[in-house]
Design an enzyme around this catalytic site. Structure first.
Site, mmCIF file in Angstrom:
data_model
loop_
_atom_site.group_PDB
_atom_site.id
_atom_site.type_symbol
_atom_site.label_atom_id
_atom_site.label_comp_id
_atom_site.label_asym_id
_atom_site.label_seq_id
_atom_site.Cartn_x
_atom_site.Cartn_y
_atom_site.Cartn_z
ATOM 1 N N SER A 140 0.863 -1.186 0.000
ATOM 2 C CA SER A 140 0.000 0.000 0.000
ATOM 3 C C SER A 140 0.894 1.228 0.000
ATOM 4 O O SER A 140 2.060 1.169 0.405
ATOM 5 C CB SER A 140 -0.886 0.004 1.250
ATOM 6 O OG SER A 140 -1.491 1.274 1.450
ATOM 7 N N TYR A 153 -1.596 -0.742 10.421
ATOM 8 C CA TYR A 153 -1.592 -0.970 8.970
ATOM 9 C C TYR A 153 -0.345 -0.362 8.338
ATOM 10 O O TYR A 153 0.299 -0.975 7.475
ATOM 11 C CB TYR A 153 -2.851 -0.354 8.361
ATOM 12 C CG TYR A 153 -3.067 -0.650 6.902
ATOM 13 C CD1 TYR A 153 -3.573 -1.882 6.484
ATOM 14 C CD2 TYR A 153 -2.802 0.313 5.926
ATOM 15 C CE1 TYR A 153 -3.794 -2.149 5.143
ATOM 16 C CE2 TYR A 153 -3.022 0.052 4.583
ATOM 17 C CZ TYR A 153 -3.517 -1.182 4.200
ATOM 18 O OH TYR A 153 -3.740 -1.445 2.873
#
Length: 249
Positions: A140, A153
């Site tokens: 990501s 995350y």
């Protein structure tokens, strides 16, 4: 240079969203492609729908964080080989540091990072038997650009990009390339409600030079490129697909 005929690919998390778009693209490029997800019913429905579009794929249902061995066995059942593995499984917990207990932080790292290592480790013997193995992680833009209130995350995806580099260095001599794809903001079914939010759209028009969300199918060419002979000398990179979001000041 982008022909995958004769290759076998497994896409974990391939039953929906960006994983499914990448799986469809690999199949269109000629690879026998198998998708993994927890729900057999969902995978079967996806298979049936794609068959109607002229795309044949296989399924390997199971929880990749626990059942990696049986899933790999299903993936190679038809051809006896594995040439391409795209690991697109991930979860998110948007609680900030004060709200997230250490055990919850560890759980998300287990799902998003430790499981990726376990999948890679289990698949390595198969990928190294390929004439041109490809291991591709889906990370990501959070791997290198942080937002407040998203520590677990961000840490997991940053670790996944670092793991990509490490495995690329370790296994380059095995004729195996290891790369990652870092998607930006894509209007998948999971976040369709966010893409429809006028306030967020205003943010997008300021922060993304292309002034829009990514369309899910726009992730697919990056996957085909990294899986293909065209990327035979590309190793250890994280390829960002974000419309320019992370390069704009």
């Amino acid at each position: 240079m982008f022909d995958l005929t004769g290759k076998t690919a497994l896409v974990t998390g391939g039953g929906r969203g960006l994983g499914l778009e990448m799986a469809k693209a690999l199949a269109r490029a000629g690879a026998w492609t198998v998708i993994n997800g927890r729900s057999r019913q969902n995978l079967e429905e996806v298979c049936e729908r794609l068959a109607g579009e002229g795309i044949a794929i296989g399924i390997a249902p199971g929880d990749i964080t626990r059942d990696v061995g049986p899933i790999l066995a299903q993936a190679i059942a038809k051809t006896g080989q594995l040439d391409i593995l795209i690991h697109a499984v991930g979860e998110r917990d948007r609680r900030g540091t004060e709200a997230m207990e250490p055990e919850d932080f560890a759980q998300l790292l287990n799902t998003d990072l430790t499981a990726a290592y376990a999948v890679a480790r289990a698949a390595l013997p198969l990928l190294k038997r390929s004439t041109a193995g490809r291991l591709i992680f889906v990370t990501s833009i959070a791997a290198f650009a942080a937002r407040a209130g998203d520590p677990a995350y961000t840490a997991a995806k940053g670790g996944l990009s670092a793991l990509t580099r490490s495995l690329a260095v370790e296994h380059g001599p095995d004729n195996l390339t290891v790369n990652a794809i870092a998607p930006g903001w894509f209007s998948t079914e999971t976040n369709a409600h966010l893409a429809a939010d006028p306030a967020l759209q205003a943010f997008v028009e300021v922060r993304i030079p292309l002034k829009r969300w990514g369309r899910p199918e726009e992730i697919a060419p990056a996957a085909v490129f990294l899986a293909s002979p065209a990327a035979s000398f590309v190793n250890g990179i994280t390829l960002t697909v974000d419309g320019g979001m992370t390069v704009q000041m």
